[in-house]
Scaffold this active site. Sequence first.
Site, mmCIF file in Angstrom:
data_model
loop_
_atom_site.group_PDB
_atom_site.id
_atom_site.type_symbol
_atom_site.label_atom_id
_atom_site.label_comp_id
_atom_site.label_asym_id
_atom_site.label_seq_id
_atom_site.Cartn_x
_atom_site.Cartn_y
_atom_site.Cartn_z
ATOM 1 N N TYR A 150 0.846 -1.192 0.000
ATOM 2 C CA TYR A 150 0.000 0.000 0.000
ATOM 3 C C TYR A 150 0.882 1.243 0.000
ATOM 4 O O TYR A 150 1.861 1.317 0.750
ATOM 5 C CB TYR A 150 -0.886 0.003 1.252
ATOM 6 C CG TYR A 150 -1.669 1.290 1.427
ATOM 7 C CD1 TYR A 150 -2.991 1.367 0.997
ATOM 8 C CD2 TYR A 150 -1.090 2.422 1.992
ATOM 9 C CE1 TYR A 150 -3.715 2.538 1.135
ATOM 10 C CE2 TYR A 150 -1.805 3.605 2.124
ATOM 11 C CZ TYR A 150 -3.121 3.653 1.695
ATOM 12 O OH TYR A 150 -3.837 4.816 1.820
ATOM 13 N N GLU B 46 -3.757 7.550 -3.988
ATOM 14 C CA GLU B 46 -3.522 6.252 -3.339
ATOM 15 C C GLU B 46 -3.372 5.128 -4.355
ATOM 16 O O GLU B 46 -4.107 5.087 -5.344
ATOM 17 C CB GLU B 46 -4.714 5.960 -2.413
ATOM 18 C CG GLU B 46 -4.622 4.648 -1.668
ATOM 19 C CD GLU B 46 -5.917 4.342 -0.914
ATOM 20 O OE1 GLU B 46 -6.021 4.727 0.263
ATOM 21 O OE2 GLU B 46 -6.821 3.729 -1.506
#
Length: 336
Positions: free
Chosen positions: A86, A164
């Site tokens: 991530y 993101e």
Amino acid sequence: MKLYEYEGKQLFSSFGIPVPHGKLATEPIKWDGKAVVKAQLLEGGRGKRGLVRITDDVYGTIVEMKRQGIGKFLVEEFVPHDREVYLSVMIDRDQRDPIVVASPEGGIDVESAKDVKVFKIPLERGVRPYDVVKIEKYLNVKGLGDVIKGLYRILVEAEAELVEINPLAITDKGPMALDSKVILEDNALFRHEDLLKSFNREYKQEPYVELEGDVGIIGNGAGLTMATMDMVKLLGGNPADFLDVGGGANREAVKGALLAIGKNPKVKKVVINIYGGITRCDEVALGIVEAMKEVRKPIFVRLVGTNEEEGRKILRDNGVKVYDQALQAIGDAIRL
Ligand code: GDP
Ligand code: MN
């Protein structure tokens, strides 16, 4: 404003972040070999809802998903990988500086990840090699330089709130963004009409239900803009629309703001309240004059700051009323 996955990936690609080869489809298409079919919805959690499908039958998968009411699909090459991490950048609300959030646990909700780390990267210096090394060490991944710099540049240049990648796949050929989540700052959208156009999206000012008046307001800084609204109401006027051009506003920002406010048919007159140390008043004045070629509505300007004499002269020469006091500018606007 939230971007679709395919729009975010378009941005990624143009900022040097590798993404899988893909195609946007609204109808079933033929595809050779294994692919990933992904419903283009603004909500996340598609994986869990069966809206991300790895398949050899792209055509049939789209037919089936269309029956569930999905209208837009991203079809991508299947990317084999053995790890997912991530990675995101956002503006830290307290510190006002960008932070990189990283976790070796990719593909899941980052809120539920146990191992997450935050790296502060101040705007004054931007991404440095040692930032990249620290993040790479933490994630135990090599070759993240382009990805981190790309994310950071998107945050700054497109004025995003969040950029993101979840998951970022670690492949034999390096890192690759399998998903994108990009949220653009609503208050800054008027400065990015070109970007929105590239997505075939139009920038529409959100209607302000509570604003039923006729005075358009432009200020620099949220505090001053809100205070200007209050002054308009205090003097018996009614705001129609408002925009904050931000601190250190330049010619383009002011021009964009005045064009955006001027387009609102409810706006019959405009009050511009610029008060700043570093704001260059001559730049502000030139932005106003340029926008006035298209905005033919009375404009009342309070202008204080660096080069204010030059700025005021430019405005007066172009027939704009200039004031030292915001209350005077607002008073004249309301009386008109
Ligand atoms: P979200 O659930 O809405 O966040 O959708 P994602 O795009 O993140 O997809 C969910 C999961 O599907 C990811 O965590 C990946 O494991 C998997 N996935 C998505 N795209 C690809 C791809 O191109 N290749 C492979 N192998 N897996 C993918
Ligand atoms: Mn995801």
